[in-house]
Each structure stands twice: as structure tokens, then as C-alpha cells.
Scaffold this motif. Structure first.
Motif, short mmCIF file in Angstrom:
data_model
loop_
_atom_site.label_atom_id
_atom_site.label_comp_id
_atom_site.label_asym_id
_atom_site.label_seq_id
_atom_site.Cartn_x
_atom_site.Cartn_y
_atom_site.Cartn_z
N PRO A 17 0.81 -1.22 0.00
CA PRO A 17 0.00 0.00 0.00
C PRO A 17 0.84 1.27 0.00
CG PRO A 17 -0.28 -1.24 2.05
CD PRO A 17 0.51 -2.09 1.15
N ASP A 18 2.01 1.23 0.64
CA ASP A 18 2.90 2.38 0.59
C ASP A 18 3.13 2.83 -0.84
OD1 ASP A 18 3.39 2.24 3.37
OD2 ASP A 18 5.40 3.04 2.98
N ARG A 19 3.60 1.89 -1.65
CA ARG A 19 3.95 2.22 -3.02
C ARG A 19 2.74 2.65 -3.84
NH1 ARG A 19 8.76 -0.25 -5.41
NH2 ARG A 19 10.07 -1.12 -3.78
N PHE A 21 -0.32 3.78 -3.00
CA PHE A 21 -0.95 5.05 -2.66
C PHE A 21 -0.01 6.22 -2.92
CE2 PHE A 21 -3.75 2.36 0.14
CZ PHE A 21 -4.89 2.58 -0.62
N HIS A 22 1.26 6.00 -2.67
CA HIS A 22 2.21 7.06 -2.99
C HIS A 22 2.18 7.37 -4.49
CE1 HIS A 22 6.35 8.27 -4.29
NE2 HIS A 22 5.96 9.29 -3.58
N GLY A 25 -0.74 9.40 -5.47
CA GLY A 25 -0.78 10.72 -4.85
C GLY A 25 -0.17 11.82 -5.70
N TRP A 94 -7.79 -2.48 -0.16
CA TRP A 94 -7.37 -1.92 1.13
C TRP A 94 -8.43 -0.97 1.67
CZ3 TRP A 94 -6.54 2.43 3.93
CH2 TRP A 94 -5.79 2.29 5.11
N ARG A 98 -11.00 -1.38 5.19
CA ARG A 98 -11.18 -0.44 6.33
C ARG A 98 -12.61 0.02 6.42
NH1 ARG A 98 -7.50 -3.03 7.72
NH2 ARG A 98 -6.44 -3.41 5.74
N HIS B 22 -2.07 10.92 -1.02
CA HIS B 22 -0.83 11.21 -0.29
C HIS B 22 -0.97 10.81 1.17
CE1 HIS B 22 1.59 14.11 2.20
NE2 HIS B 22 2.51 13.42 1.60
N LEU B 24 -2.88 8.52 2.42
CA LEU B 24 -2.92 7.06 2.53
C LEU B 24 -1.56 6.43 2.26
CD1 LEU B 24 -6.32 6.31 0.77
CD2 LEU B 24 -5.81 6.11 3.20
N GLY B 25 -0.66 7.17 1.69
CA GLY B 25 0.63 6.62 1.30
C GLY B 25 1.64 6.52 2.43
N PRO B 27 2.70 4.86 6.10
CA PRO B 27 2.39 3.71 6.95
C PRO B 27 1.86 4.12 8.32
CG PRO B 27 4.76 3.94 6.66
CD PRO B 27 4.12 4.89 5.70
N ARG B 30 -1.71 5.11 7.90
CA ARG B 30 -2.58 3.94 7.72
C ARG B 30 -2.75 3.20 9.03
NH1 ARG B 30 0.48 3.19 3.38
NH2 ARG B 30 1.35 1.30 4.28
N LEU B 33 -5.38 4.90 10.91
CA LEU B 33 -6.71 4.59 10.37
C LEU B 33 -7.17 3.20 10.81
CD1 LEU B 33 -6.42 6.09 6.77
CD2 LEU B 33 -7.67 7.02 8.73
N GLU B 34 -6.22 2.27 10.83
CA GLU B 34 -6.60 0.91 11.24
C GLU B 34 -7.03 0.90 12.71
OE1 GLU B 34 -4.90 -2.37 9.65
OE2 GLU B 34 -3.97 -1.40 7.93
#
Lengths: 128, 128
Positions: A17-19, A21-22, A25, A94, A98, B22, B24-25, B27, B30, B33-34
Motif C-alpha cells: 500500500p505504501d507504493r 498510494f504514494h 498521490g 485496502w 477499512r 498522499h 494514505l501513502g 504507513p 494507515r 486509520l486501522e
DNA sequence: TAATTTGTCAAGTGACAACTAAAGTATACA
DNA sequence: TGTATACTTTAGTTGTCACTTGACAAATTA
């Protein structure tokens, strides 16, 4: 390196998810995705309307490819780019996860409020 | 509806994809949020398991709030944070839109391939 | 063969994002 | 009243990201 599609022993598409969503963005990268969702396109054709150097566009494409949003293939001197659904599915999943977690919690609270017999020491005062 | 215990002039939640993706990107965001999808929580409680200063967590929360992923409310000296669905819906919608666009295109191509009468000067050689 | 097109690579720059420290404010508590 | 709690604010550091330049390579065209 945008290597491979030719000799491809190693694809390094890390679906995290890092990659993803980044990658999403950035407005330029989203513009690229919007173009590509109308059909495959070469790198230089993608670069045409974008006000930056070809090298910059290639860098954006690398980001998009490494996170599974775009797939590319080089034939001759032309690299053709297209949407890859994996990254989209991953990001959508993802978010959906949530959301359902949160909404399920709201549902449980609704049930609690409907039968107000047990006293819950805390947990729904915030509803007001 | 409780609103804005903060006295301040209306908060500025700009629901644009730049901000949401951005946000969400990261960790840490996120992770926040979790946590929040299991229920509302104070800032300091959110900060506990995160290995950074409280100030850093507050900054992350500002980012999350400004893009409609989190909603907060201050009562006394405690700020309570909870999930806000707007940002999630917005991001999910953006992704869904691109996906359907792309998939609809694939469908049209499928139809073209099924009845191969017209000659299309280009457009599906890439299917291989 | 020479010139053009299409992309690739490496190094550098400027801006911004994430984080910290430290001082400040407002609320609750003894 | 005095002290602890729960943030808030500001200023500064550090690293990363988007972008450029410029040199290079391979495929195509004249």
C-alpha cells in the motif's frame, strides 16, 4: 530500470500500500493513468501533453510499473504502456477493508442502542 | 450533530485525490486509520504504540483530517478522533472510475475481436 | 552510412515532508 | 493554590521526491 518485458527474469512489482498510494498521490501519474485508461500508448506519446522532460515521464512510469498500476513492453525502440489492474485492485481492496470494518462497527453500535439493556462502561457516548 | 468544538472558522477539508492518496501513502497514517476503524480514540491513546513524539502524531492527524479521512472533536482537554467516511468514499470512487473505464474498453475490444469484419487501422495488435 | 527517433542512465538541484525539541496553553485534579 | 495532563505551536534538521541536464544506446529512416 525499465528492463524486462524482454528478458524478464525479475519483475519487481511489490504490491504494497505504501507504493501504490504514494504513486496515486501525484497528479502527473494520475494524468498518465487517465490517458492509459483510454488505451495503450508509447512513452513519448504519453509525454507529449505533459509539461516536463521525457526523462521525468519515464521516472513516473517506473513508479507506476513498480507498484502494479502500469505494465510496459518494449518492441523495437518503442515502449508501449498500458493499465495493469493489479495495483488498482490492491488499493481498492485496502480501502474496502477499512470501510467495512468501520461500518460493521457502526452497525454493532446501532444494535446496542436498539436494545438498551446492558450497560456498556464505555463505547458509544461519542454518538451524542 | 456535534460540530467543531474548536471555535475556529470552518475547517478546510479539501476532498482532492492529491491529498487523500498522499495521506494514505504513509504507513503511520494507515496504522492510525486501522486503529480508528475499531473505534474512536484520543490523540494520546493513538500515539501510545507509535514510536514517535506526540507532536508528530498530531501532524499526521492534521493531514488525515484535512483530506476527510478522519474527524476530530475536542472536549475539555481531550481531542477524540474517529474515521470519517468521506475521504474513503472519494478515494474508492476515483479508483472505481478508472477501473470501469479501462474494463469497458477491454469489453469493446472483445466485441471487435468477436466480429472481425471492420478493419481497425490500429488498436488491438497489442493483445498479442 | 549518416541522421533521426525513441528511450535509458547518472548526477545534481530545489522544495517539501516527516520528524524532533522545547516552550506555551488550557483543562482537570489534589 | 499548585501540579499534572493533554494537547498545541514554532522553529529547526534531515531525508526523500520530482524534475532537469547531458551524455549515451539502440532501432529506424533517408
Amino acid at each position: 530500470m525499465l528492463e524486462n518485458a524482454d528478458s524478464g527474469p525479475m519483475e519487481k512489482k511489490k504490491l504494497n500500500p505504501d507504493r501504490v498510494f504514494h504513486a496515486l498521490g501525484d497528479p502527473t501519474r494520475r494524468a498518465i493513468l487517465e490517458r492509459l485508461s483510454e488505451g495503450p500508448m508509447s512513452v513519448s506519446r504519453l509525454a507529449e501533453p505533459l509539461e516536463m522532460t521525457l526523462a521525468a515521464v519515464v521516472q513516473h512510469l517506473q513508479v507506476l510499473e513498480e507498484c502494479g498500476l502500469v505494465q510496459t513492453e518494449k518492441l523495437g525502440r518503442v515502449r508501449t504502456c498500458r493499465i495493469e489492474s493489479a495495483g488498482f485492485s490492491f488499493a481498492a481492496q485496502w480501502i474496502a477493508d477499512r470501510r467495512t470494518l468501520w461500518e460493521r462497527r457502526l452497525d454493532r453500535l446501532g444494535e446496542l442502542l436498539a436494545e438498551p439493556e446492558e450497560d456498556s462502561p464505555s463505547g458509544y457516548e461519542w454518538l451524542g
